[in-house]
Design a protein around this motif. Structure first.
Motif, PDB file in Angstrom:
ATOM      1  N   ILE A   1       0.682  -0.766   0.212  1.00  0.00           N
ATOM      2  CA  ILE A   1       0.089  -0.258  -0.349  1.00  0.00           C
ATOM      3  C   ILE A   1       0.778   1.530   0.110  1.00  0.00           C
ATOM      4  N   GLU A   2       0.935   2.623  -0.803  1.00  0.00           N
ATOM      5  CA  GLU A   2       1.764   3.189  -0.874  1.00  0.00           C
ATOM      6  C   GLU A   2       0.637   4.618  -1.049  1.00  0.00           C
ATOM      7  N   LEU A   3       1.522   5.058   0.486  1.00  0.00           N
ATOM      8  CA  LEU A   3      -0.202   5.933   0.617  1.00  0.00           C
ATOM      9  C   LEU A   3       1.166   7.478  -0.064  1.00  0.00           C
ATOM     10  N   LEU A   4       0.560   8.334  -0.569  1.00  0.00           N
ATOM     11  CA  LEU A   4       1.152   9.584  -0.962  1.00  0.00           C
ATOM     12  C   LEU A   4       0.471  10.299   0.490  1.00  0.00           C
ATOM     13  N   GLY A   5       1.253  11.893   0.493  1.00  0.00           N
ATOM     14  CA  GLY A   5       0.520  12.771   1.697  1.00  0.00           C
ATOM     15  C   GLY A   5       1.473  14.118   0.643  1.00  0.00           C
ATOM     16  N   ASN A   6       1.074  14.462   1.892  1.00  0.00           N
ATOM     17  CA  ASN A   6       1.359  16.314   1.454  1.00  0.00           C
ATOM     18  C   ASN A   6       2.628  17.115   0.451  1.00  0.00           C
ATOM     19  N   ASP A   7       2.829  18.146  -0.518  1.00  0.00           N
ATOM     20  CA  ASP A   7       3.852  18.056  -0.876  1.00  0.00           C
ATOM     21  C   ASP A   7       4.928  18.312  -0.105  1.00  0.00           C
ATOM     22  N   ARG A   8       6.461  18.137  -0.062  1.00  0.00           N
ATOM     23  CA  ARG A   8       7.818  18.893   1.237  1.00  0.00           C
ATOM     24  C   ARG A   8       7.775  20.161  -0.034  1.00  0.00           C
ATOM     25  N   ALA A   9       8.927  20.294   0.830  1.00  0.00           N
ATOM     26  CA  ALA A   9       9.428  21.222   0.010  1.00  0.00           C
ATOM     27  C   ALA A   9      10.854  21.301  -1.229  1.00  0.00           C
ATOM     28  N   ASP A  10      10.851  20.137  -1.965  1.00  0.00           N
ATOM     29  CA  ASP A  10      10.877  20.233  -2.646  1.00  0.00           C
ATOM     30  C   ASP A  10      10.835  19.499  -3.781  1.00  0.00           C
ATOM     31  N   GLY A  11       8.973  20.440  -3.817  1.00  0.00           N
ATOM     32  CA  GLY A  11       8.678  19.935  -4.736  1.00  0.00           C
ATOM     33  C   GLY A  11       7.867  18.216  -4.955  1.00  0.00           C
ATOM     34  N   ASP A  12       8.560  17.186  -4.327  1.00  0.00           N
ATOM     35  CA  ASP A  12       7.953  15.849  -4.245  1.00  0.00           C
ATOM     36  C   ASP A  12       6.859  16.028  -3.054  1.00  0.00           C
ATOM     37  N   ARG A  13       6.729  14.433  -3.355  1.00  0.00           N
ATOM     38  CA  ARG A  13       5.033  15.021  -1.764  1.00  0.00           C
ATOM     39  C   ARG A  13       6.067  13.249  -1.264  1.00  0.00           C
ATOM     40  N   HIS A  14       5.247  13.760   0.327  1.00  0.00           N
ATOM     41  CA  HIS A  14       5.464  12.709   1.459  1.00  0.00           C
ATOM     42  C   HIS A  14       5.080  11.466   1.178  1.00  0.00           C
ATOM     43  N   ARG A  15       5.684  10.455   1.373  1.00  0.00           N
ATOM     44  CA  ARG A  15       5.526   8.878   0.453  1.00  0.00           C
ATOM     45  C   ARG A  15       5.931   8.620   1.788  1.00  0.00           C
ATOM     46  N   ALA A  16       4.997   7.081   2.500  1.00  0.00           N
ATOM     47  CA  ALA A  16       5.202   5.715   3.142  1.00  0.00           C
ATOM     48  C   ALA A  16       4.674   4.866   2.214  1.00  0.00           C
ATOM     49  N   VAL A  17       5.269   3.703   2.363  1.00  0.00           N
ATOM     50  CA  VAL A  17       4.747   2.096   1.965  1.00  0.00           C
ATOM     51  C   VAL A  17       4.849   1.224   2.738  1.00  0.00           C
ATOM     52  N   VAL A  18       3.325   1.046   2.711  1.00  0.00           N
ATOM     53  CA  VAL A  18       2.785  -0.084   3.695  1.00  0.00           C
ATOM     54  C   VAL A  18       2.743  -1.063   3.116  1.00  0.00           C
TER      55      VAL A  18
END
Length: 142
Positions: free
Chosen positions: A87-104
């Motif tokens: 399960i890949e979960l994409l969160g809010n934008d980060r300062a570097d333009g990418d998004r916060h991401r977590a994989v479960v």
């Protein structure tokens, strides 16, 4: 008949692409009052890390093929002796333009068992939503 299903599982969280996995608790919940959705609360050391709402049908499909294009993406993965749901979960934008991401990573058979329990409450294809209640809730919020 009980209309709520709970299951707590130990899952593996990978917070970065090269990061190691570490165990967290995932508290899965299904309520027949919202028959298309599952909720998952991730916690560690008594602290809530995140809460996500997932589509029940999509979770079932993710056990057999890649699904999802938005903030949630699921796919089956095999780790030798056992199968997992990634399960890949994409969160809010980060300062570097990418998004916060977590994989479960969740043991696939545990997800299948949880889904079977939800299907005993509301069978797939028999979900109903009271449109009047839904509209009343929307107008009350507005």
């Amino acid at each position: 008949m009980n209309t709520v299903v709970h299951k707590t599982l130990v899952v593996q969280l990978q917070a970065g692409e090269a990061a190691d996995r570490f165990p967290v608790l995932a508290h899965f919940r299904y309520d027949a009052a919202d028959p298309f959705a599952l909720s998952v609360v991730f916690s560690h050391d008594g602290r809530v890390l995140a809460e996500w709402a997932l589509d029940r049908e999509m979770v079932g499909e993710g056990l057999t093929r890649p699904v999802g294009v938005g903030d949630v993406r699921l796919r089956p993965e095999s780790r030798g002796m056992w199968d997992e749901l990634r399960i890949e979960l994409l969160g809010n934008d980060r300062a570097d333009g990418d998004r916060h991401r977590a994989v479960v990573f969740v043991w696939a058979s545990a997800v299948e068992s949880f889904l079977r329990d939800t299907h005993a409450v509301v069978r797939p294809g028999e979900e109903e939503v009271c449109v009047d209640d839904f509209l009343a809730g929307l107008t009350a919020e507005g």
